[in-house]
Design a protein around this motif. Structure first.
Motif, short mmCIF file in Angstrom:
data_model
loop_
_atom_site.label_atom_id
_atom_site.label_comp_id
_atom_site.label_asym_id
_atom_site.label_seq_id
_atom_site.Cartn_x
_atom_site.Cartn_y
_atom_site.Cartn_z
N ALA A 15 27.32 7.05 17.57
CA ALA A 15 26.46 8.36 17.84
C ALA A 15 27.06 9.56 17.13
N ILE A 16 27.91 9.50 16.29
CA ILE A 16 28.67 10.80 15.79
C ILE A 16 27.62 11.56 15.15
N MET A 17 26.66 11.33 14.49
CA MET A 17 25.59 12.13 13.96
C MET A 17 24.98 13.05 15.12
N THR A 18 24.58 12.51 16.18
CA THR A 18 24.01 12.99 17.47
C THR A 18 24.69 14.09 17.91
N HIS A 19 26.22 13.77 17.98
CA HIS A 19 27.17 14.71 18.52
C HIS A 19 27.31 15.85 17.56
N SER B 152 29.84 8.55 27.68
CA SER B 152 28.31 9.26 27.97
C SER B 152 28.55 10.76 27.60
N ARG B 153 29.55 11.32 27.73
CA ARG B 153 29.68 12.93 27.65
C ARG B 153 30.88 13.18 26.71
N SER C 15 28.80 4.49 25.27
CA SER C 15 27.97 5.33 24.27
C SER C 15 26.88 4.61 23.92
N MET C 16 26.40 3.14 24.51
CA MET C 16 25.45 2.41 24.10
C MET C 16 23.96 3.41 24.28
#
Length: 1035
Positions: A262-266, A220-221, A377-378
């Motif tokens: 979610a690598i692009m979000t990070h 989540s973080r 991470s969902m």
């Protein structure tokens, strides 16, 4: 003598053989001892050498620690060579860290070429040895990275150390030796870096980065720092750029890097400059074009399996939301790639749990192995996917549809462009606020017109986009409602999509799609997918809109358009059933049917609650009830399916006849009908008039199901304990049934309450104060079922929401408690909907997710969710609060009472018998029709004799019993009686034996209240004709 010599010879040979074996064993022991000693000496020597080397390494790094950066590169090379010779991951972990720091320190020294570790690459004698050494060191760094946990502070420092080593020696940009005059050496040094990177790639460099990224980001973080994430992504991108984006390295990058959750979000959050690098290299376009080749896309999906394929999909969608230009130019490829990837995941989406399935928070039951480490991470993955059905991307993908104009007088006001973010890609909290902003524009009513070729590029593009969203709905099962809500956010999308559908084909409308059902072509499947998407989204929209939004503000659709759409859907579903398509439907065809049928039934039920369609709109004039009944008698499948799915196409009166026919057939099957050869079993009960409810409950509740359906004879006992005169030929039981129903439904008994306003009945939430109240409700259900079973009309007006529960509508996924709430409490409904429209901060009202109720003078708090009284109602959860409150008032509060009554009712009336009726029609079946009789119209349609017969038959069944004996009374208005001269009418009331009943008749003039008496006398029941005669005194 001879035998003795032979014996001594054998003994001699045995002794010689034993001696040889002993000598051989001795030699073997000696050789083994020497070998063991050699191994031990070698082991001890090796251990001694390792200790000496490690001691030397420790001495090298331990002496003069403050000046360690000044050590020569050659000395570092030599000590590193010794350490690598004896290297062990567990024992030499700290020594390796010191070596890495020493090497990095040497690279930071200014103007000291002999200190720079990389300077050895220029030595002719050491170049190859140095390259081998740095390859080994860097690979050891990779192996350490696989084992480190970035969320642990100590490990995070080591992650930074090893990443710095990899970053430093896979690119020449930081090498001081190449500055100034050394610039001429850069091509050679770049070649060495490419050699090193190629070696790492062969050993599994991308797998190492994937493990590290997953450990640091699949939560989540994120636990990776900005510097670490920047370094990892830079390292991942270097081979791809160096190889000029070759297919092989693009494949590795997609499989190992782009599949990280979610690598692009990070990247956008922690290091947005990396996204700029992606854009500068036009990577999104390259990814889409690479995956647009079906074989390569399938290869990537197979390598990733389901969960990671979904992660790759989320990252691609997020990149697409940031690259409008590429998305517009490559829409076809982008849509095709997403369809292929979703279809791959869909193959493994299962409808139910089994030993071969695993639970996935987005896909539901999944028949592939699920990586539960990704569950954290969902939520981030879901936010990425939300961009697919967000306003921004819908505007781009459906630009051809949305560009069409539907207004006559003014343009549709476009919403201001919002910045792309997961929050406003699905702006749930503003959905209803926008719905109340009524437009003053006048629009053409959309009807099928045809004229657009289905093989045109524009139609094919729109169909592909509809296939994409339909595949998304069927694959991402756990977030289906989110997807539908996003797709219905734009008020003009669905009407414009309907307008687009109306233009398809030569004539538009029904014919085209019926032809598609019979054509198993890709083009037909795409057209049907567009129809499915329209139906699913429209059904969802109408379900979440209330009556004000549908009927007054007419959000999205005009009422006239709903009439047109419902007519199209009604015809389409009828044709699918009547033409035999549904009988053998499988897969996509069956899904299409359920989609269209679901949208049709939502409109039909909305029309039943509040009419928007004209009279007889739902009927099929080309369907003759007689033909349907004949096919039902022959057990034809299509007739059964028609009755199951769309009974409303049959006139109500014919459905009532069909219902009575079903009851009659069951009675015959159970032997409850009197025949010439047998009589049905009769149950006799004795009822005290003063304790009618108690006696009826005690004597009837224990009866079996078949006995309750059979003949029941009642004998009344008066207040003096004397049996009342008379023989029950159904009339007495009818009186008993009417009286007992009248008592149990009396609100004073507190089994039932009345709604505010129209005073309709529903189970009382406080009925639990009665002892055995659930058994009472089950008994009430049986009595009500018995009345319907026997065709006895009872005056019990039920609330609409309760009738829906009796029909089982509340189990439907399309059922909305809020829609039925006005039938319980219209004022309460207005208060709740005012919360939906409240523009300010709803938390200022001080509401919580609970409901306070005054129960017999005591305030009771009901929590709508666990801990609800401590959860405030906010703008974010107010819609949930409205639905929870409505559900609590109409279902949760009376759940046990309703279940008990329905259980009793269904023990007499089969559920499938009444499913052919809507809630208002079921009320008519129970209580009859309250419509006024138009006497003039009736006279014009019937002969005088038919008129007289009808009025008398309609009133002869109203029976009252006096103390002197049974009398039949009925009342007609004087104007009716004046039309009745002397005549004969067949008696509808059975009279047992040879007795003749004295009967009186009176007609009441409502104006003067004067009675004009008539005389009536009867003949015995067994008399031929069974007639009663009626005449006037004047005659």
């Amino acid at each position: 003598m001879f035998s003795a010599s032979q014996s001594s010879k054998a003994q001699f040979l045995d002794k010689a053989r034993q001696a040889r074996e002993e000598r051989r064993e001795l030699k073997e022991r000696e050789r083994a001892a020497v070998q063991v000693q050699a191994l031990i000496r070698r082991f001890l020597c090796r251990c001694r050498l390792q200790r000496e080397i490690r001691r030397e390494v420790e001495d090298f790094f331990g002496t003069n620690e403050s000046g360690s950066s000044k050590r020569s590169a050659l000395s570092v090379f030599r000590i590193a060579r010794k350490l690598l010779f004896v290297f062990n991951h567990k024992e030499d972990k700290e020594r390796f860290e010191k070596l890495c720091r020493c090497i990095l320190n040497s690279m930071d020294v200014e103007n000291e070429p002999k200190v720079w570790y990389v300077s050895l690459a220029l030595s002719k004698d050491l170049t190859l040895l140095w390259i081998k050494q740095i390859k080994d060191i860097l690979w050891f760094c990779c192996e350490f990275l696989k084992q480190l946990k970035p969320d642990i502070l100590q490990d995070s420092r080591l992650v930074n150390l090893h990443l710095t080593m990899l970053v430093t020696f896979t690119d020449t940009s930081t090498w001081k030796i190449l500055r100034g005059k050394g610039e001429t050496l850069r091509p050679a040094m770049n070649h060495i870096c490419a050699n090193i990177m190629g070696h790492l790639n062969q050993k599994g460099f991308y797998s190492v980065l994937q493990i590290l990224l997953t450990n640091g980001l699949a939560r989540s973080r994120p636990s990776l720092s900005k510097g670490s994430l920047t370094a990892i992504f830079s390292l991942a991108l270097r081979p791809v750029v160096a190889a000029q984006f070759s297919d092989n390295l693009l494949r590795s990058f997609l499989i190992h890097i782009m599949s990280v959750p979610a690598i692009m979000t990070h990247l956008a959050t922690l290091t947005p400059e990396r996204l700029a690098v992606i854009e500068s290299h036009d990577l999104f376009r390259k990814f889409i074009l690479f995956l647009s080749r079906e074989a390569q896309c399938r290869d990537v999906c197979v390598c990733l399996e389901g969960s990671h394929t979904l992660c790759l999909l989320g990252n691609l969608v997020y990149l697409g939301s940031l690259n409008d230009k590429v998305l517009e130019e490559e829409t076809a490829y982008f849509v095709g790639v997403l369809i292929h990837m979703l279809s791959y995941c869909q193959k493994y989406v299962s409808q139910k749990k089994s030993n071969l399935t695993h639970w996935h928070p987005v896909l539901g039951w999944f028949s592939q192995t699920v990586d539960y480490g990704l569950n954290e991470s969902m939520p981030l993955l879901t936010k990425q996917l939300q961009h697919l059905w967000g306003v921004h991307m819908i505007r781009i993908l459906f630009s051809d549809v949305l560009s069409k104009k539907l207004l006559e007088n003014q343009e549709i006001a476009q919403l201001p462009t919002q910045p792309v973010s997961p929050q406003n890609s699905l702006p749930m909290k503003n959905l209803f606020k926008r719905a109340f902003q009524k437009s003053a524009s006048v629009r053409n009513i959309l009807k099928p017109v045809g004229g657009k070729r289905v093989d045109s590029a524009e139609v094919q593009k729109v169909c592909s986009i509809c296939v994409l969203y339909q595949t998304t709905l069927t694959t991402l099962t756990q977030i289906r409602l989110q997807i539908l809500t996003g797709l219905t956010y734009l008020d003009d999308l669905l009407p414009k999509l309907w307008a687009f559908i109306c233009e398809l084909g030569p004539q538009g409308g029904l014919k085209l799609f019926l032809e598609c059902l019979n054509n198993d072509t890709e083009e037909s499947k795409r057209l049907l997918a567009m129809l499915m998407l329209f139906c699913d989204c429209s059904r969802h929209l109408i379900t979440i809109l209330d009556d004000i939004e549908v009927y007054e503000e007419q959000i999205s659709f005009k009422l006239e358009e709903l009439v047109t759409i419902s007519s199209f859907l009604n015809s389409f579903v009828f044709k699918m059933i009547w033409d035999g398509i549904v009988e053998n439907a499988r897969g996509e065809t069956l899904e299409l049917f359920h989609s269209v049928h679901g949208w049709l039934m939502v409109l039909y039920e909305r029309d039943c609650r509040r009419r928007f369609a004209p009279e007889d709109h739902w009927l099929r004039k080309d369907l003759k009830p007689s033909v349907l009944f004949q096919e039902l008698d022959k057990d034809k499948k299509r007739a059964q399916l028609l009755l199951q799915y769309i009974p409303h196409v049959i006139p109500h009166k014919n459905r009532v006849l069909l219902f009575r026919n079903m009851v009659t057939k069951e009675k015959e099957k159970l032997g409850l009908v009197e025949t010439s050869s047998a009589s049905p079993h009769v149950t006799h009960i004795t009822i005290r008039r003063s304790r009618m409810l108690e006696d009826g409950y005690e004597q009837l509740r224990q009866l079996s199901q078949n006995a309750m359906k059979g003949v029941i004879r009642v004998k009344f006992v008066n207040d003096l304990g004397v049996d009342e005169a008379g023989i029950d030929q159904d009339g007495v039981f009818k009186e008993f049934l009417e009286e007992i129903i009248k008592k149990v439904f009396d609100p004073a008994l507190n089994l039932f309450k009345t709604t505010s306003g129209d005073e309709r009945l529903y189970p009382s939430p406080t009925s639990y104060i009665h002892e055995n109240y659930l058994q009472l409700f089950e008994f009430v259900g049986k009595m009500l079922g018995k009345a319907v079973y026997e065709g006895i009309v009872v005056d019990v007006p039920f609330a609409s929401f309760f009738l829906s529960q009796l029909l089982g509508h509340h189990h439907s996924v399309f059922y909305s408690s809020v829609d039925e709430l006005p039938s319980l409490d219209s004022e309460f409904y207005k208060n709740l909907t005012s919360i939906k429209r409240y523009d300010g901060d709803i938390s200022d009202l001080g509401l919580t997710l609970s409901y306070d109720e005054d129960v017999m003078g005591q305030l009771v708090c009901h929590e709508l969710v666990p801990g609800g009284k401590t959860i405030p109602v906010t703008n974010e959860n107010k819609i949930s609060y409205i639905h929870l409150m409505a559900h609590f008032r109409m279902h949760t509060q009376i759940k046990s009472q309703t279940a008990a009554l329905i259980s009793g009712f269904r023990s007499i009336i089969k559920p499938e018998w009444i499913r052919m009726f809507s809630a208002p029609e079921l009320q008519r079946l129970i209580s009859g029709d309250n419509a006024e009789i138009d006497l003039e119209d009736l006279k014009s349609r019937l002969t005088q004799m038919e008129l007289k017969n009808m009025f008398l038959k309609a009133n002869l069944d109203k029976v009252l019993v006096s103390g002197k004996g049974p009398f039949f009374h009925w009342f007609l208005r004087a104007e009716f009686l004046s039309a009745l001269p002397f005549y004969l009418v067949k008696c509808p009331i059975r009279i047992g034996g040879d007795s003749v009943l004295a009967v009186s008749a009176a007609a009441v003039n409502p104006d003067s209240w004067q009675k004009t008496h008539g005389v009536l006398w009867g003949l015995p029941w067994e008399s031929p004709g069974h007639y009663l005669a009626v005449g006037h005194p004047s005659q």
